[in-house]
Design a protein around this motif. Structure first.
Motif, PDB file in Angstrom:
ATOM      1  N   ALA A 124       0.830  -1.209   0.000  1.00  0.00           N
ATOM      2  CA  ALA A 124       0.000   0.000   0.000  1.00  0.00           C
ATOM      3  C   ALA A 124       0.859   1.250   0.000  1.00  0.00           C
ATOM      4  O   ALA A 124       0.518   2.262  -0.624  1.00  0.00           O
ATOM      5  N   MET A 125       2.006   1.205   0.680  1.00  0.00           N
ATOM      6  CA  MET A 125       2.886   2.374   0.692  1.00  0.00           C
ATOM      7  C   MET A 125       3.788   2.430  -0.536  1.00  0.00           C
ATOM      8  O   MET A 125       4.283   3.497  -0.894  1.00  0.00           O
ATOM      9  N   ALA A 126       3.993   1.303  -1.196  1.00  0.00           N
ATOM     10  CA  ALA A 126       4.632   1.358  -2.511  1.00  0.00           C
ATOM     11  C   ALA A 126       3.705   2.092  -3.485  1.00  0.00           C
ATOM     12  O   ALA A 126       4.156   2.770  -4.407  1.00  0.00           O
ATOM     13  N   VAL A 127       2.417   1.974  -3.254  1.00  0.00           N
ATOM     14  CA  VAL A 127       1.422   2.734  -4.027  1.00  0.00           C
ATOM     15  C   VAL A 127       1.397   4.178  -3.532  1.00  0.00           C
ATOM     16  O   VAL A 127       1.728   5.112  -4.264  1.00  0.00           O
ATOM     17  N   GLY A 128       0.992   4.380  -2.275  1.00  0.00           N
ATOM     18  CA  GLY A 128       0.975   5.708  -1.667  1.00  0.00           C
ATOM     19  C   GLY A 128       0.143   6.722  -2.437  1.00  0.00           C
ATOM     20  O   GLY A 128      -0.641   6.375  -3.320  1.00  0.00           O
ATOM     21  N   THR A 129       0.313   7.987  -2.075  1.00  0.00           N
ATOM     22  CA  THR A 129      -0.421   9.055  -2.761  1.00  0.00           C
ATOM     23  C   THR A 129      -0.124   9.073  -4.250  1.00  0.00           C
ATOM     24  O   THR A 129      -1.009   9.316  -5.069  1.00  0.00           O
ATOM     25  N   ALA A 130       1.136   8.809  -4.623  1.00  0.00           N
ATOM     26  CA  ALA A 130       1.497   8.842  -6.039  1.00  0.00           C
ATOM     27  C   ALA A 130       0.698   7.806  -6.828  1.00  0.00           C
ATOM     28  O   ALA A 130       0.092   8.113  -7.867  1.00  0.00           O
ATOM     29  N   GLY A 131       0.676   6.562  -6.334  1.00  0.00           N
ATOM     30  CA  GLY A 131      -0.053   5.516  -7.038  1.00  0.00           C
ATOM     31  C   GLY A 131      -1.556   5.699  -6.972  1.00  0.00           C
ATOM     32  O   GLY A 131      -2.279   5.409  -7.933  1.00  0.00           O
ATOM     33  N   PHE A 132      -2.032   6.172  -5.816  1.00  0.00           N
ATOM     34  CA  PHE A 132      -3.453   6.459  -5.663  1.00  0.00           C
ATOM     35  C   PHE A 132      -3.883   7.529  -6.665  1.00  0.00           C
ATOM     36  O   PHE A 132      -4.920   7.413  -7.328  1.00  0.00           O
ATOM     37  N   THR A 133      -3.063   8.571  -6.818  1.00  0.00           N
ATOM     38  CA  THR A 133      -3.346   9.630  -7.784  1.00  0.00           C
ATOM     39  C   THR A 133      -3.326   9.089  -9.208  1.00  0.00           C
ATOM     40  O   THR A 133      -4.171   9.452 -10.035  1.00  0.00           O
ATOM     41  N   ALA A 134      -2.358   8.213  -9.500  1.00  0.00           N
ATOM     42  CA  ALA A 134      -2.286   7.609 -10.828  1.00  0.00           C
ATOM     43  C   ALA A 134      -3.559   6.833 -11.147  1.00  0.00           C
ATOM     44  O   ALA A 134      -4.098   6.918 -12.262  1.00  0.00           O
ATOM     45  N   MET A 135      -4.068   6.087 -10.173  1.00  0.00           N
ATOM     46  CA  MET A 135      -5.295   5.327 -10.405  1.00  0.00           C
ATOM     47  C   MET A 135      -6.483   6.247 -10.607  1.00  0.00           C
ATOM     48  O   MET A 135      -7.326   5.997 -11.475  1.00  0.00           O
ATOM     49  N   LEU A 136      -6.575   7.324  -9.819  1.00  0.00           N
ATOM     50  CA  LEU A 136      -7.647   8.297 -10.023  1.00  0.00           C
ATOM     51  C   LEU A 136      -7.580   8.887 -11.430  1.00  0.00           C
ATOM     52  O   LEU A 136      -8.613   9.105 -12.070  1.00  0.00           O
ATOM     53  N   ALA A 137      -6.356   9.148 -11.909  1.00  0.00           N
ATOM     54  CA  ALA A 137      -6.184   9.720 -13.250  1.00  0.00           C
ATOM     55  C   ALA A 137      -6.650   8.751 -14.320  1.00  0.00           C
ATOM     56  O   ALA A 137      -7.323   9.147 -15.281  1.00  0.00           O
ATOM     57  N   VAL A 138      -6.299   7.481 -14.183  1.00  0.00           N
ATOM     58  CA  VAL A 138      -6.735   6.476 -15.160  1.00  0.00           C
ATOM     59  C   VAL A 138      -8.246   6.316 -15.123  1.00  0.00           C
ATOM     60  O   VAL A 138      -8.910   6.244 -16.168  1.00  0.00           O
ATOM     61  N   MET A 139      -8.821   6.273 -13.935  1.00  0.00           N
ATOM     62  CA  MET A 139     -10.275   6.158 -13.815  1.00  0.00           C
ATOM     63  C   MET A 139     -10.979   7.334 -14.474  1.00  0.00           C
ATOM     64  O   MET A 139     -12.006   7.160 -15.142  1.00  0.00           O
TER      65      MET A 139
END
Length: 330
Positions: A124-139
């Motif tokens: 989850a921290m390998a994802v973090g805000t950066a990965g969470f933001t990336a997923m929001l962008a793709v969605m």
């Protein structure tokens, strides 16, 4: 007593300094859930909060860390019980409120989400805000009609945290990804994440006089902003969308409205800080299903609390590739 990275500010000089110190539960800010932190990570905002503050930190001493994952230790909220695994990103934690660069954190229950099934706290921290933001962008791109058959998708700042995760997610979903980077040595890394081709930054980071160029990109995740975003808008296919997630290249936008008027281009703003709870759950569920864990692991650089002052300076200079996972207990 437990360890935390504490940033202090000299009132006379205005300079800040960060060091690992021991603090106690009584030092923690108000909140109704106390979490034993397992891992945190390093984002651009963290670099600002570790160092000069960037206008984000309200008062000192301060404990940065805008993300963390761990185990609930005490809770006055019925939604969470001791032993529950949780994740926090955003809500100005690590900025206005003490954050995750500590072995324990106390926060508002509204800011937490359950750790997604299938993910460890480290992942989850390998994802973090950066990965969470990336997923929001793709969605957001998908919500505006993007599908793999529409054509190439551009990812700017592709070797950074958001760009790396966006590249891996898009490639896993079947998209042809073109990654923009100013670091040629990152080509093998980006192709390992699934990028089909690499676009040199100098090819696309200057504005041109023509408001429209050849229709090239079906979608774009943009972490750069500035002149590069303006250039990309003029290269979008008809009806294409750009998810804007960052401003590494500047906050200005030297563009015209022509791409919006003549090609129906959409510029989608992506905010991860105040994202509503239901969409947070949706994004984390998609991360667990659509981000290949082997690709995620390839992005990870391990760190400990004592490494953070140097890492904070490095990320502000664009010197951090992929994702840093901070073991706060090491």
């Amino acid at each position: 007593m437990f360890n935390a990275l504490v940033v202090r500010k000299d009132e006379e000089s205005g300079k800040t300094s960060a060091a690992v110190e021991q603090i106690g539960l009584d030092d923690l800010p108000e909140g109704n859930v106390t979490v034993a932190v397992d891992y945190s990570t390093v984002n651009y905002k963290d670099g600002l909060c570790i160092g000069p503050g960037g206008g984000l930190v309200r008062k000192y001493p301060h404990v940065p860390g805008i993300d963390f994952a761990g185990t609930v230790e005490a809770s006055d909220d019925a939604r969470y019980a001791p032993g529950d695994k949780v994740v926090l990103t955003g809500w100005r934690v690590g900025e206005a409120h003490w954050g995750g660069y500590s072995q324990k954190a106390r926060v508002n229950a509204d800011w937490l989400v359950p750790l997604p099934e299938g993910l460890t706290s480290r992942q989850a921290m390998a994802v973090g805000t950066a990965g969470f933001t990336a997923m929001l962008a793709v969605m957001a791109l998908e919500d505006h009609g993007l599908t793999p058959d529409k054509g190439e998708v551009l990812v700017t700042g592709a070797a950074g945290g958001v760009g790396s995760v966006a590249t891996a997610i898009l490639a896993n979903l079947g998209y042809d990804v073109a990654g923009v980077t100013g670091r040629p040595e990152q080509e093998d890394y980006l192709k390992g994440l699934g990028a089909k081709r690499i676009v040199a930054r100098e090819e696309i980071n200057e504005t041109v006089k023509r408001p429209l160029e050849s229709e090239t990109w079906a979608g774009c995740v943009d972490a750069v902003g500035g002149p590069m975003l303006a250039r990309v808008l003029g290269q979008m296919k008809y009806g294409g969308s750009v998810s804007a997630v960052g401003l590494a290249g500047g906050a200005g936008l030297p563009a015209t409205v022509i791409p919006f008027l003549l090609r129906g281009v959409n510029l989608l703003g992506i905010d991860s800080v105040m994202q509503p709870y239901d969409n947070r759950l949706r994004a984390w569920k998609r991360i667990a299903s659509d981000l290949p864990m082997d690709k995620l692991e390839a992005m990870v650089h391990p760190a400990v609390l004592a490494d953070l002052p140097d890492l904070g300076r490095s990320i502000l200079k664009g010197g951090v590739r992929g994702r840093v996972v901070v073991d706060v207990n090491a």
